[in-house]
Write an enzyme that holds these catalytic residues in place. Structure first.
Site, PDB file in Angstrom:
ATOM      1  CE  LYS A 196      -3.620   2.426   2.502  1.00 16.69           C
ATOM      2  NZ  LYS A 196      -4.690   2.337   3.505  1.00 16.69           N
ATOM      3  CE  LYS A 254      -6.226   1.784  -0.491  1.00 18.40           C
ATOM      4  NZ  LYS A 254      -6.649   1.807   0.864  1.00 18.40           N
TER       5      LYS A 254
HETATM    6  C1  PBG Z   1      -7.329   3.649   5.663  1.00 24.31           C
HETATM    7  C2  PBG Z   1      -7.695   3.345   4.263  1.00 24.31           C
HETATM    8  C3  PBG Z   1      -7.549   4.232   3.196  1.00 24.31           C
HETATM    9  C4  PBG Z   1      -8.100   3.614   2.088  1.00 24.31           C
HETATM   10  C5  PBG Z   1      -8.567   2.367   2.491  1.00 24.31           C
HETATM   11  N1  PBG Z   1      -8.289   2.202   3.850  1.00 24.31           N
HETATM   12  C6  PBG Z   1      -7.007   5.598   3.161  1.00 24.31           C
HETATM   13  C7  PBG Z   1      -5.688   5.867   3.693  1.00 24.31           C
HETATM   14  O1  PBG Z   1      -4.859   4.985   3.877  1.00 24.31           O
HETATM   15  O2  PBG Z   1      -5.450   7.033   3.989  1.00 24.31           O
HETATM   16  C8  PBG Z   1      -8.193   4.243   0.746  1.00 24.31           C
HETATM   17  C9  PBG Z   1      -9.284   3.784  -0.149  1.00 24.31           C
HETATM   18  C10 PBG Z   1      -9.602   4.721  -1.258  1.00 24.31           C
HETATM   19  O3  PBG Z   1      -8.970   5.779  -1.450  1.00 24.31           O
HETATM   20  O4  PBG Z   1     -10.522   4.382  -2.004  1.00 24.31           O
HETATM   21  N2  PBG Z   1      -6.586   2.749   6.347  1.00 24.31           N
END
Ligand code: PBG
Length: 329
Positions: A196, A254
């Site tokens: 991520k 992601k």
């Molecule tokens: C938070 C989380 C995020 C997303 C999924 N879980 C945002 C972040 O890490 O700040 C992003 C999903 C999206 O942007 O569609 N843990």
């Protein structure tokens, strides 16, 4: 070779193109993210995510039935937590009657076979908007991992099939797996957000949950000390390898569109299911350009989705899931 080999022969018309097509999309490919809020009768559009909504539990029931009838059989739950329930440690996340726990039960009640995955991270519960506990300007790793394990057990108790840690703390998959085993949840799976990246594509999601990092002295302004540097590729494989060794059942890359090389690397290297998340900013970008009449919404939606699968994704978390399934049925 030419003219013996005329590649265009296989592109002459839609029939032959569909006969030789390498990648197809079905409803089974999707994981549908759902945003849930407290209250009754609420279906509110997220400003930066046109045609995507936050639902209260009663409205969620109908939405889940609709998804199931469309053949969409897996959901990924996120909750918007009221400010007065937020603190640094995410205490509310362990409330057995909290919004997440109630959401899990609601989905399972109306649709017992629906596969329920839950977001495991502190940010929606954190006064600081961070995925972990903040101490002296840092996000504390090990205490956060312990907390995420408790949170995972709580979700499993409420009936979740999978927990999906999205926090990027080191070692949290093992900590979570051990806690689930200790509590007897041997069948509860872990879908790890393994690679991520610290991405600006998450902007609209943070609007949806009001979960952006706050601007305060001694609180990091971004998530770069735990989410990955988007310049890195080998690191994604290291992260993924560790998560698999620690017990992840599914790994995830992601965001999506800008990270297809990573999806392919992970798919080639490992033999467990790979998920990709086409995140909120990707959705927003496509919606905005389509609204302006600059891009064809449906064509771009299909092209990007097929690209994920072609790149090697087995599972696609997508805000377009419903639209796509309607289009292909
Ligand atoms: C938070 C989380 C995020 C997303 C999924 N879980 C945002 C972040 O890490 O700040 C992003 C999903 C999206 O942007 O569609 N843990």
């Amino acid at each position: 070779m030419y003219p013996l080999r005329r590649n265009r022969r296989l592109r002459t018309n839609e029939v032959i193109r569909s006969l030789v097509r390498e990648t197809i999309i079905t409803p089974n490919d999707f994981l549908v993210p759902l945003f849930i809020v407290e209250g009754k009768g609420i279906k509110e559009e997220i400003t930066s995510m046109p045609n995507y909504f936050r639902f209260s539990l009663d409205v969620l029931e109908n939405e889940v039935k609709t998804l199931w009838s469309l053949g969409l059989k897996s959901v990924l739950l996120f909750v918007k937590v009221p400010d007065n329930l937020k603190d640094n440690k995410g205490t509310e996340a362990l409330n057995p009657n909290g919004l997440m726990q109630q959401s899990i039960k609601t989905v399972k009640n109306v649709c017992p076979e629906m596969l329920v995955m839950t977001d495991v991270a502190l940010d929606p519960y954190s006064i600081y908007g961070h995925d972990g506990i903040v101490k002296n300007g840092k996000i504390i790793n090990d205490d956060t991992a312990e907390f995420l394990a408790e949170m995972s057990v709580s979700h499993a108790q409420a009936g979740a099939n999978f927990v999906a840690p999205s926090d990027m703390m080191d070692g949290r998959i093992l900590t979570i797996r051990e806690a689930l085993e200790d509590e007897g949840f041997t069948d509860t799976g872990i879908m790890s957000y393994s690679a991520k990246y610290a991405s600006a594509f998450y902007g609209p999601f943070r609007d949806a949950l009001d979960s952006a990092p706050v601007d305060l002295v001694n609180v990091p302004k971004n998530k770069k000390t735990y989410q990955m540097d988007f310049a890195n590729r080998h690191e994604a494989l290291r992260e993924t390898k560790m998560d698999i060794e620690e017990g992840a059942d599914i790994v995830m890359v992601k965001p999506g569109m800008a990270y297809l090389d990573i999806v392919r690397d992970v798919k080639n290297k490992f033999d467990i299911p790979v998920a990709v998340y086409q995140v909120s900013g990707e959705y927003a970008m496509i919606k905005a350009a389509a609204e302006k009449g600059w891009l064809d919404h449906d064509q771009i939606m299909m092209e990007t989705t097929i690209a994920f699968k072609r790149a090697g994704a087995d599972i696609i978390a997508s805000y377009f899931a419903k639209d796509i399934v309607k289009l292909i049925s």
